[in-house]
Design a protein around this motif. Structure first.
Motif, PDB file in Angstrom:
ATOM      1  N   TYR A  18       5.998 -10.136 -41.326  1.00 55.62           N
ATOM      2  CA  TYR A  18       5.882 -10.346 -39.661  1.00 55.62           C
ATOM      3  C   TYR A  18       6.717  -9.053 -38.988  1.00 55.62           C
ATOM      4  CZ  TYR A  18       7.706 -13.000 -35.370  1.00 55.62           C
ATOM      5  OH  TYR A  18       8.072 -13.285 -34.297  1.00 55.62           O
ATOM      6  N   GLU A  19       7.850  -8.539 -39.726  1.00 57.48           N
ATOM      7  CA  GLU A  19       8.742  -7.567 -39.040  1.00 57.48           C
ATOM      8  C   GLU A  19       8.098  -6.210 -39.129  1.00 57.48           C
ATOM      9  OE1 GLU A  19      11.820  -5.203 -37.492  1.00 57.48           O
ATOM     10  OE2 GLU A  19      11.524  -7.724 -37.382  1.00 57.48           O
ATOM     11  N   GLN A  20       7.250  -6.175 -40.249  1.00 56.71           N
ATOM     12  CA  GLN A  20       6.497  -4.739 -40.314  1.00 56.71           C
ATOM     13  C   GLN A  20       5.470  -4.596 -39.599  1.00 56.71           C
ATOM     14  OE1 GLN A  20       5.717  -3.695 -44.519  1.00 56.71           O
ATOM     15  NE2 GLN A  20       4.392  -1.994 -43.988  1.00 56.71           N
ATOM     16  N   TYR A  21       4.328  -5.639 -39.440  1.00 59.84           N
ATOM     17  CA  TYR A  21       3.093  -5.327 -38.914  1.00 59.84           C
ATOM     18  C   TYR A  21       3.172  -5.980 -37.530  1.00 59.84           C
ATOM     19  CZ  TYR A  21       1.766  -4.245 -43.869  1.00 59.84           C
ATOM     20  OH  TYR A  21       1.746  -3.772 -45.051  1.00 59.84           O
ATOM     21  N   LEU A  22       3.739  -7.061 -37.075  1.00 62.13           N
ATOM     22  CA  LEU A  22       3.711  -7.736 -35.812  1.00 62.13           C
ATOM     23  C   LEU A  22       4.453  -7.522 -35.078  1.00 62.13           C
ATOM     24  CD1 LEU A  22       2.331 -11.146 -37.249  1.00 62.13           C
ATOM     25  CD2 LEU A  22       0.922  -9.196 -36.477  1.00 62.13           C
ATOM     26  N   VAL A  23       5.845  -7.388 -35.163  1.00 62.55           N
ATOM     27  CA  VAL A  23       7.033  -7.285 -34.399  1.00 62.55           C
ATOM     28  C   VAL A  23       6.586  -5.943 -33.637  1.00 62.55           C
ATOM     29  CG1 VAL A  23       9.423  -6.477 -33.952  1.00 62.55           C
ATOM     30  CG2 VAL A  23       8.605  -8.384 -35.417  1.00 62.55           C
ATOM     31  N   PRO A  24       6.410  -4.790 -34.012  1.00 62.43           N
ATOM     32  CA  PRO A  24       6.060  -3.457 -33.114  1.00 62.43           C
ATOM     33  C   PRO A  24       5.086  -3.594 -31.993  1.00 62.43           C
ATOM     34  CG  PRO A  24       6.342  -2.845 -35.746  1.00 62.43           C
ATOM     35  CD  PRO A  24       6.270  -4.573 -35.419  1.00 62.43           C
ATOM     36  N   VAL A  25       3.918  -4.284 -32.694  1.00 62.48           N
ATOM     37  CA  VAL A  25       2.724  -4.307 -32.008  1.00 62.48           C
ATOM     38  C   VAL A  25       2.742  -5.698 -30.926  1.00 62.48           C
ATOM     39  CG1 VAL A  25       0.048  -4.696 -32.060  1.00 62.48           C
ATOM     40  CG2 VAL A  25       1.463  -3.596 -33.760  1.00 62.48           C
ATOM     41  N   VAL A  26       3.165  -6.419 -31.187  1.00 63.51           N
ATOM     42  CA  VAL A  26       3.021  -7.659 -30.594  1.00 63.51           C
ATOM     43  C   VAL A  26       4.098  -8.375 -29.864  1.00 63.51           C
ATOM     44  CG1 VAL A  26       2.301 -10.465 -30.558  1.00 63.51           C
ATOM     45  CG2 VAL A  26       0.981  -8.742 -31.930  1.00 63.51           C
ATOM     46  N   PHE A  27       5.323  -8.293 -30.282  1.00 65.51           N
ATOM     47  CA  PHE A  27       6.495  -8.865 -30.057  1.00 65.51           C
ATOM     48  C   PHE A  27       7.574  -7.916 -29.196  1.00 65.51           C
ATOM     49  CE2 PHE A  27       4.934 -11.688 -33.212  1.00 65.51           C
ATOM     50  CZ  PHE A  27       4.977 -12.948 -32.472  1.00 65.51           C
ATOM     51  N   ARG A  28       7.698  -6.671 -29.630  1.00 66.64           N
ATOM     52  CA  ARG A  28       8.478  -5.522 -29.157  1.00 66.64           C
ATOM     53  C   ARG A  28       8.377  -5.461 -27.520  1.00 66.64           C
ATOM     54  NH1 ARG A  28       9.299  -1.892 -32.962  1.00 66.64           N
ATOM     55  NH2 ARG A  28      11.112  -3.122 -33.456  1.00 66.64           N
ATOM     56  N   GLN A 204       0.404  -4.429 -22.971  1.00 69.01           N
ATOM     57  CA  GLN A 204      -0.795  -3.820 -24.124  1.00 69.01           C
ATOM     58  C   GLN A 204       0.089  -3.783 -25.426  1.00 69.01           C
ATOM     59  OE1 GLN A 204      -4.015  -2.820 -23.299  1.00 69.01           O
ATOM     60  NE2 GLN A 204      -3.395  -3.690 -21.200  1.00 69.01           N
ATOM     61  N   GLY A 205      -0.544  -4.288 -26.412  1.00 69.16           N
ATOM     62  CA  GLY A 205      -0.161  -4.179 -27.737  1.00 69.16           C
ATOM     63  C   GLY A 205      -1.062  -2.974 -28.365  1.00 69.16           C
ATOM     64  N   ARG A 206      -0.251  -2.258 -29.352  1.00 66.10           N
ATOM     65  CA  ARG A 206      -0.801  -0.958 -29.593  1.00 66.10           C
ATOM     66  C   ARG A 206      -0.473  -1.076 -31.326  1.00 66.10           C
ATOM     67  NH1 ARG A 206       1.174   0.220 -24.709  1.00 66.10           N
ATOM     68  NH2 ARG A 206      -0.144   1.568 -23.277  1.00 66.10           N
ATOM     69  N   ALA A 207      -1.767  -1.084 -32.108  1.00 63.06           N
ATOM     70  CA  ALA A 207      -1.674  -0.919 -33.461  1.00 63.06           C
ATOM     71  C   ALA A 207      -2.207  -0.084 -34.119  1.00 63.06           C
ATOM     72  CB  ALA A 207      -2.388  -2.352 -34.046  1.00 63.06           C
ATOM     73  N   PRO A 208      -1.451   0.668 -35.199  1.00 65.42           N
ATOM     74  CA  PRO A 208      -2.181   1.794 -35.765  1.00 65.42           C
ATOM     75  C   PRO A 208      -3.463   1.583 -36.447  1.00 65.42           C
ATOM     76  CG  PRO A 208      -0.275   1.008 -37.178  1.00 65.42           C
ATOM     77  CD  PRO A 208      -0.259   0.236 -35.649  1.00 65.42           C
ATOM     78  N   SER A 209      -3.448   0.395 -36.962  1.00 62.00           N
ATOM     79  CA  SER A 209      -4.991  -0.002 -37.564  1.00 62.00           C
ATOM     80  C   SER A 209      -5.184  -1.417 -37.429  1.00 62.00           C
ATOM     81  CB  SER A 209      -4.868   0.583 -39.016  1.00 62.00           C
ATOM     82  OG  SER A 209      -4.267  -0.180 -39.799  1.00 62.00           O
ATOM     83  N   THR A 210      -6.322  -1.684 -37.518  1.00 60.99           N
ATOM     84  CA  THR A 210      -6.972  -3.286 -37.402  1.00 60.99           C
ATOM     85  C   THR A 210      -6.532  -3.693 -38.633  1.00 60.99           C
ATOM     86  OG1 THR A 210      -8.676  -2.568 -35.587  1.00 60.99           O
ATOM     87  CG2 THR A 210      -8.903  -4.657 -36.905  1.00 60.99           C
ATOM     88  N   THR A 211      -6.727  -2.776 -39.800  1.00 57.73           N
ATOM     89  CA  THR A 211      -6.108  -3.580 -41.153  1.00 57.73           C
ATOM     90  C   THR A 211      -4.803  -3.886 -41.303  1.00 57.73           C
ATOM     91  OG1 THR A 211      -7.803  -2.363 -42.259  1.00 57.73           O
ATOM     92  CG2 THR A 211      -5.853  -2.909 -43.660  1.00 57.73           C
ATOM     93  N   ASP A 212      -3.731  -3.118 -40.709  1.00 59.36           N
ATOM     94  CA  ASP A 212      -2.510  -3.451 -40.642  1.00 59.36           C
ATOM     95  C   ASP A 212      -2.549  -4.639 -39.929  1.00 59.36           C
ATOM     96  OD1 ASP A 212      -1.868  -1.363 -42.080  1.00 59.36           O
ATOM     97  OD2 ASP A 212      -0.670  -0.268 -40.461  1.00 59.36           O
ATOM     98  N   LEU A 213      -2.827  -4.895 -38.790  1.00 59.37           N
ATOM     99  CA  LEU A 213      -2.595  -5.735 -37.921  1.00 59.37           C
ATOM    100  C   LEU A 213      -3.040  -7.348 -38.586  1.00 59.37           C
ATOM    101  CD1 LEU A 213      -2.113  -6.392 -34.869  1.00 59.37           C
ATOM    102  CD2 LEU A 213      -4.351  -6.626 -34.338  1.00 59.37           C
ATOM    103  N   ALA A 214      -4.523  -7.250 -39.335  1.00 67.79           N
ATOM    104  CA  ALA A 214      -4.632  -8.485 -40.122  1.00 67.79           C
ATOM    105  C   ALA A 214      -3.887  -8.801 -41.030  1.00 67.79           C
ATOM    106  CB  ALA A 214      -6.300  -8.120 -40.506  1.00 67.79           C
ATOM    107  N   THR A 215      -3.545  -7.827 -41.606  1.00 67.37           N
ATOM    108  CA  THR A 215      -2.359  -7.989 -42.884  1.00 67.37           C
ATOM    109  C   THR A 215      -1.183  -8.872 -42.338  1.00 67.37           C
ATOM    110  OG1 THR A 215      -3.240  -5.958 -44.004  1.00 67.37           O
ATOM    111  CG2 THR A 215      -0.978  -7.003 -44.690  1.00 67.37           C
ATOM    112  N   GLY A 216      -0.740  -8.353 -41.277  1.00 71.29           N
ATOM    113  CA  GLY A 216       0.429  -8.974 -40.613  1.00 71.29           C
ATOM    114  C   GLY A 216       0.083 -10.508 -40.448  1.00 71.29           C
ATOM    115  N   GLY A 249     -12.571  -2.229 -33.365  1.00 68.35           N
ATOM    116  CA  GLY A 249     -12.490  -0.782 -33.751  1.00 68.35           C
ATOM    117  C   GLY A 249     -11.353  -1.015 -34.996  1.00 68.35           C
ATOM    118  N   PRO A 250     -11.772   0.154 -35.959  1.00 66.75           N
ATOM    119  CA  PRO A 250     -10.728   0.409 -37.242  1.00 66.75           C
ATOM    120  C   PRO A 250      -9.217   0.594 -36.515  1.00 66.75           C
ATOM    121  CG  PRO A 250     -12.165   2.315 -36.849  1.00 66.75           C
ATOM    122  CD  PRO A 250     -12.472   1.409 -35.713  1.00 66.75           C
ATOM    123  N   GLY A 251      -9.026   1.584 -35.281  1.00 66.47           N
ATOM    124  CA  GLY A 251      -7.888   1.822 -34.930  1.00 66.47           C
ATOM    125  C   GLY A 251      -7.691   3.178 -35.043  1.00 66.47           C
ATOM    126  N   PRO A 252      -6.685   3.818 -34.293  1.00 69.27           N
ATOM    127  CA  PRO A 252      -5.515   2.862 -33.501  1.00 69.27           C
ATOM    128  C   PRO A 252      -6.307   1.986 -32.561  1.00 69.27           C
ATOM    129  CG  PRO A 252      -4.749   5.334 -33.749  1.00 69.27           C
ATOM    130  CD  PRO A 252      -6.302   5.078 -34.231  1.00 69.27           C
TER     131      PRO A 252
END
Length: 265
Positions: A18-28, A204-216, A249-252
């Motif tokens: 949760y902290e690694q993949y979701l907090v920076p993108v969705v919650f911060r 706006q949420g910004r994720a480095p990759s869709t794979t990371d986002l799905a993993t989170g 898309g694959p990301g970012p």
């Protein structure tokens, strides 16, 4: 998922994902917004409910260094993790519906995306009212409808593709299950609050990759239980990633996320 308890189950290893993949993108992004609003109130004693891994807690400590911050969460794993991330706060396990604090103990109660999970929101809001000092404030946010969160629209589509007969409904029923501001305002009024301010906020949420986002989402939220219960984790993960990538898309990848922010007195 098989029921509300399964929906809301948090295992010990989930906070790290949760902290690694979701907090920076969705919650911060939303934590930064709540922190600015909180600091403008100049509180001396802050209580945070449903503090999770401490993203808002850490920001509050930095923005209001003279304030005493008490961070609580119902889940032991979150308290254990959060206390290492934001050690400047006093961390306690606590049920928002039965807060272990004296009447009038705090100037400000804050909660980031937690009120949706309270089984009895009026009871929890009544407890918040009790622990607030005269002229205290209650500041919190809730997610808007699922359709207003592009990342989770894509995730839900992936889950429905992976589980065509019985897709997990956690995101509709829990995070996005309290998305009518009129209902929130009525619950606050029933607990003795008046809404001073209510805003719709899209960031706006910004994720480095869709794979990371799905993993989170698949390993750092209660959806993980649904994947584990059905057994074929790698295949499920591949299907969800494929569907999310087709949509985002694959990301970012950058996508809008909408929430409501309430300030009650």
């Amino acid at each position: 998922m098989t029921g509300i308890n399964a929906d809301r189950r948090w295992s010990e290893s989930m906070p790290e994902a949760y902290e690694q993949y979701l907090v920076p993108v969705v919650f911060r992004p939303f934590a930064q917004d709540l922190t600015a609003r909180a600091a403008a109130l100049h509180p001396r004693r802050i209580l945070e409910l449903a503090a999770g891994t401490g993203v808002l807690t850490a920001d509050l400590l930095a923005a209001a260094p003279s304030a005493e911050v008490t961070a609580t969460d119902l889940n032991e794993a979150m308290v254990a993790f959060g206390s290492t991330r934001a050690p400047g706060a006093v961390w306690r396990q606590a049920d928002a519906q039965r807060l272990p604090f004296r009447d009038g103990s705090f100037d400000l109660v804050v909660c980031q995306f937690g009120v949706m999970f309270f089984p009895d929101r009026i009871e929890a809001f009544t407890e918040v009212h009790r622990v607030l000092a005269p002229n205290g404030r209650f500041l919190f946010n809730t997610w808007g409808p699922l359709r207003t969160h592009a990342f989770e629209v894509a995730l839900q589509a992936g889950l429905e593709r992976a589980f065509p007969a019985d897709p997990p409904r956690f995101f509709q029923t829990a995070p996005h299950g309290y998305a009518d501001p009129a209902v929130v305002a009525a619950d606050l009024a029933a607990a003795g609050f008046a809404v001073e301010d209510e805003q719709e906020l899209t960031l706006q949420g910004r994720a480095p990759s869709t794979t990371d986002l799905a993993t989170g989402y698949l390993s750092g939220t209660p959806v993980r239980a649904a994947v584990e219960e059905r057994g074929d984790g790698p295949a499920i993960r591949a299907t969800v990633i494929e569907e999310m990538t087709a949509r985002l898309g694959p990301g970012p990848v950058t996508a809008p996320m909408t929430a409501y922010v309430f300030l009650a007195a």
